[in-house]
Design an enzyme around this catalytic site. Structure first.
Site, PDB file in Angstrom:
ATOM      1  N   GLU A  62      24.704 -24.808  -7.460  1.00 24.58           N
ATOM      2  CA  GLU A  62      25.203 -26.166  -7.277  1.00 24.58           C
ATOM      3  C   GLU A  62      26.665 -26.280  -7.696  1.00 24.58           C
ATOM      4  O   GLU A  62      27.416 -27.081  -7.150  1.00 24.58           O
ATOM      5  CB  GLU A  62      24.331 -27.149  -8.058  1.00 24.58           C
ATOM      6  CG  GLU A  62      24.476 -28.578  -7.617  1.00 24.58           C
ATOM      7  CD  GLU A  62      23.928 -28.865  -6.227  1.00 24.58           C
ATOM      8  OE1 GLU A  62      23.469 -29.977  -6.004  1.00 24.58           O
ATOM      9  OE2 GLU A  62      23.979 -27.987  -5.329  1.00 24.58           O
ATOM     10  N   ASP A  81      33.773 -35.659  -0.005  1.00 27.53           N
ATOM     11  CA  ASP A  81      33.649 -34.771   1.152  1.00 27.53           C
ATOM     12  C   ASP A  81      33.524 -35.468   2.504  1.00 27.53           C
ATOM     13  O   ASP A  81      34.354 -35.287   3.399  1.00 27.53           O
ATOM     14  CB  ASP A  81      32.485 -33.799   0.945  1.00 27.53           C
ATOM     15  CG  ASP A  81      31.192 -34.496   0.518  1.00 27.53           C
ATOM     16  OD1 ASP A  81      31.205 -35.732   0.348  1.00 27.53           O
ATOM     17  OD2 ASP A  81      30.175 -33.810   0.355  1.00 27.53           O
TER      18      ASP A  81
END
Length: 895
Positions: free
Chosen positions: A364, A270
């Site tokens: 999550e 990311d």
């Protein structure tokens, strides 16, 4: 192109047809953000400082080495008051200048950076180095204002350079990619470092250095830091897959070979993409923008399937790598706003918002049909970050309402007397004794900015770039005099190509001439999430053949059944973890026909095991609602496949608990006058679960809780446990029966011993904890939860039947010669000989985190249970193990 141009688009443009939020309401929510920050920060300072992080359930600090190891998660902790450093620039943004000045003085006087401890290079860079640089930026800004920090002489910058020099040895590799860990005192070479043997690192770990290191170079005039960070970025770019222009998740730091070839925008990758774009914004180097745009085009071509973002293989980008998404990708809509690609940002954010509304928080990980994949939520800020950027870009009050939802859920479900606790399971509302530093560093920054007007801010945030940890670095660094001393890394093949650039930022007024346009984008996504539901289990054809003993009828405590097994060559092996395993030796059968019967029996047993896995029920919650807990203690419980279905009850079953006599519940209840109208506590073992339920129901109980007798068992380390029936019709059982592992059961028993009257709520998930919250917080009560993960690695969820022995064990079919099998699930029943001591569960044995024993203090047992040891409530609360191996792998890539 001026770097600041990228931020000009954030000044927003439009309003949707949604009703605008009044200034008074925005002010109220902004003040609420400040109050929540004060609650978290003050509890850290009161109960945890100088420890790295606060443990909000037990109201104490997390000190590495003193608490049970959580594996790689603990690599963020370096005994350098992590939370305080990570929070410095948040204090200034929230207009807490006095507190900031005091915090800086504390850091300068108390924090040491030369500890003999191994830390994550990535986490230390973004949290500690970034925190020191952000604090320095704020101190300089305040000093120039002439009213505060007049004594400041760049002390935080000196600390930042000291830390940077301690991180530099990690970059001593042939590739330039850093080792994932470094010893703050000894570096990476030599036996005293206890590191330097690693070969792999995640892409984000190596590619999320440039902002902090470049800022350090430009603040200090020493180019060495920026040079090392650029070299790492260059190497990752060179190793991209040239056809797809994607990067993998994990790379070998020496050879540059991709270890994990899946590619996405979530965990492990990311912030690499984030730092390419933001490096251009901060440093003004066109090379970073060119690389980002090439990557971004591939992301939108292969990974983006609006509103989903699905991982693919870098060599076969049209082939999905998995069918679920992790919550870290929630930052991506915010990055798309900076890029200027608003439409997909709106679509993905809306999907994330609807998932949030279904589960109160982003799990999550969640599947493509929006079911929970990993149930944890460690109070991550990425969704709030994207919400803020979308509001700034669109001016749509819809995103203010999304921010309100975030605030409400944090207060309703995560707030505890000593701070805010991470969610161990979003389905049940159970907590984890954890409040990561990023919660204070990021969450409250973005929420405050969302509801703040320009006059509420002490400085213009458009003059700064946010790092991945939301630390503030001034854009003026792009014009630092020494910047030209950084050598160019551009190769001949990277001559700038205008086709790879978006030279201007889009005008959102032109993008969205119709105020209803964002709403029209969101509506179909909202409908898709609302209509999603779990798929029904596929139909299974009944097994062929009818052996003398059917698997569904087998009872491990029945001597006749054991004799039949012996004749078929099937034997029972008692395992150390309390299970029994079925093993067939065809040569030991009394005849060929008996051997064939044994094969069919084992096949049926495996089919029954598989069927029970398909019939998994979701976990249930046991919530202690009486004084002094007020609903803040939530124990995750296993359901029964009979009795009241709590998922169909809007109120659950509420009542006071009492210990049944006999404690096993296997004969008629002798203290029926106390059990009547109460929820009975029972010990596992000696008879069927359904038989226990019938006995307490006959005594007038309104519910039952079965507590595991396998000492040390915990939902932390064991899969979800479901109680099956006894092979007969169980329609006569009408009360709810839930199962607690030993550790969670002791929480309840200790509360009963200490307070005598304990009232609980049995339900499908925790209800609002709104009873006398302020009163509870004044006392800073200790809270217990039963964190658990329902996605164990290498194990199926367990559905068992309890048998006529001291304590049941799982029956695991296994065959030798004919068809070897090693199943983890128990298809029918369990048994353990009375003389055999229960060992650790299989999940504990396989866990990557060694369990540290804490106290051996004994407790007084309820009647009928004199063998178990116990601890006080406070000690039990501190004894949780945080994460299973699957979740750890994700956090190893990136917290």
């Amino acid at each position: 192109m001026p770097a600041v141009l990228f931020f000009s688009m954030l000044l927003g443009a439009i309003c949707s047809q949604g009703q605008a939020m009044s200034r008074e309401e925005k002010s109220r929510l902004r003040n609420q953000v400040v109050e929540m920050f004060d609650h978290a920060y003050q509890n850290y300072m009161d109960h945890a400082y100088p420890a790295d992080e606060l443990m909000p359930l037990t109201c104490r600090g997390r000190v590495r080495g003193l608490e049970p190891s959580r594996g790689d998660i603990d690599d963020a902790l370096g005994k350098f008051s992590l939370t305080l450093i990570d929070t410095l620039d948040t204090l200034v943004l929230l207009n807490k200048t006095t507190e900031f000045e005091a915090a800086v003085r504390r850091v300068l006087s108390d924090v040491r950076l030369d500890n003999d401890i191994v830390v994550s290079v990535f986490e230390t860079n973004i949290r500690v180095l970034g925190g020191l640089l952000g604090g320095h930026s704020m101190a300089v800004m305040l000093k120039e204002g002439g009213q505060h920090m007049q004594w400041y002489q760049d002390e935080l910058l000196h600390m930042a350079k000291d830390l940077g020099l301690r991180l530099l040895p990690a970059f001593n590799t042939s590739s330039g990619l850093p080792y994932p860990r470094v010893n703050l005192k000894h570096g990476v070479r030599g036996p005293e470092t206890r590191t330097g043997t690693e070969t792999d690192t995640c892409t984000a770990c190596a590619g999320t250095i440039i902002l902090e290191f470049a800022a350090l170079s430009r603040f200090t005039g020493d180019p060495v830091f920026e040079a090392h960070a650029r070299r790492a970025m260059d190497f990752l770019w060179e190793k991209r897959q040239r056809n797809s222009n994607l990067v993998g998740t994990t790379i070998n730091i020496h050879s540059g070979e991709w270890v994990r070839r899946d590619s996405g925008v979530g965990a492990g990758i990311d912030s690499y993409y984030e730092y390419l774009l933001k490096a251009y914004i901060l440093l003004g180097d066109d090379l970073f923008l060119q690389r980002f745009n090439i990557h971004y085009a591939s992301i939108m071509k292969y990974i983006s399937q609006p509103p989903l973002l699905l991982d693919v293989h870098i060599h076969k980008p049209l082939l999905p790598a998995r069918t679920w998404m992790d919550s870290l990708l929630a930052f991506f809509p915010g990055l798309q706003v900076l890029k200027g690609d608003i439409r997909p940002a709106i679509e993905t954010h809306e999907m994330l918002y609807q998932v949030t509304k279904k589960h109160n928080f982003l799990p999550e990980a969640f599947t493509t049909d929006f079911r929970v994949h990993w149930a944890q939520h460690p109070l991550r800020p990425e969704f709030a970050e994207s919400t803020y950027f979308l509001y700034k870009a669109t001016g749509d009050p819809y995103y203010l309402e999304a921010g309100r939802t975030i605030l409400d859920n944090l207060n309703r479900f995560a707030r505890v007397p000593c701070g805010f606790a991470a969610m161990k399971d979003v389905r049940t509302g159970s907590h984890e004794d954890r409040m990561d530093s990023f919660f204070l560093a990021e969450m409250f920054k973005y929420l405050f900015l969302l509801f703040a007007d320009s006059e509420d801010l002490p400085f213009d945030v458009e003059d700064y770039v946010f790092t991945t940890e939301a630390h503030l670095l001034p854009l003026s660094l792009s014009t630092a005099p020494h910047a030209s001393s950084i050598p160019s890394n551009r190769t001949s093949e990277e001559e700038l190509d205008d086709s790879n650039f978006d030279w201007t930022c889009p005008n959102t007024r032109l993008l969205f001439p119709d105020p209803a346009f964002p709403r029209n984008l969101r509506e179909p996504i909202r409908s898709a999430v609302d209509k999603s539901c779990p798929r029904p289990a596929p139909y299974r054809e009944p097994g062929m053949g009818r052996p003398p003993l059917r698997a569904q009828d087998f009872m491990a405590n029945n001597p006749e059944h054991l004799e039949l097994l012996r004749r078929m060559g099937v034997s029972l092996i008692h395992l150390k973890d309390g299970r029994v395993q079925l093993v067939q030796h065809a040569t030991q059968a009394v005849s060929a026909v008996a051997a064939e019967d044994g094969v069919r029996f084992m096949q049926e047993m495996m089919e029954l095991s598989s069927q029970q896995q398909k019939e998994q029920l979701p976990p249930r919650a046991i919530q202690i609602v009486s004084h002094p807990f007020f609903g803040r203690v939530v124990l995750t419980a296993g359901p029964a496949q009979f009795g009241t279905d709590l998922s169909k009850s809007s109120t659950g079953v509420r009542g006071f608990v009492t210990v049944a006599e006999p404690y096993s519940g296997c004969t008629e209840i002798t203290n029926a006058e106390y059990v009547q109208g109460h929820i009975a506590l029972l010990q596992r073992g000696q008879c069927m679960f359904a038989e226990k339920a019938r006995h307490v129901q006959k005594a007038g109980a309104i519910g039952g809780i079965v507590i595991d007798d396998n000492e040390g068992s915990s939902s932390d380390t064991a899969p979800l446990f479901q109680m099956a029936g006894d092979g007969r019709n169980t329609d006569d059982v009408t009360l709810p029966l839930l199962f607690l592992f030993h550790k969670e059961g002791n929480i309840l028993l200790e509360a009963l011993k200490e307070y005598r009257e304990v009232e609980v709520l049995l339900s499908d998930k925790a209800r609002d904890r709104g009873v006398d919250v302020q009163e509870a917080e004044e006392d800073c009560l200790t809270e217990a939860t039963t964190p658990t993960s329902f996605e164990p690695v290498g194990q199926s969820q367990i559905s068992t039947m309890e048998l006529d022995e001291l304590a049941p064990e799982e029956v695991t079919p296994a065959q030798e010669e004919d068809s070897p099998v090693d199943e983890d699930t128990s298809p029918a029943e369990e048994v353990r000989p009375p003389e055999e001591e229960a060992g650790p569960t299989e999940a504990e044995a396989d866990s990557a985190q060694p369990k540290e024993e804490r106290d051996s203090e004994k407790r007084e047992e309820p009647e009928g249970d004199t063998d178990s040891s116990s601890q006080s409530v406070d000690e039990l609360l501190a004894d949780w193990r945080e994460d299973l191996e699957a979740f750890q792998q994700m956090e190893k890539d990136e917290l």
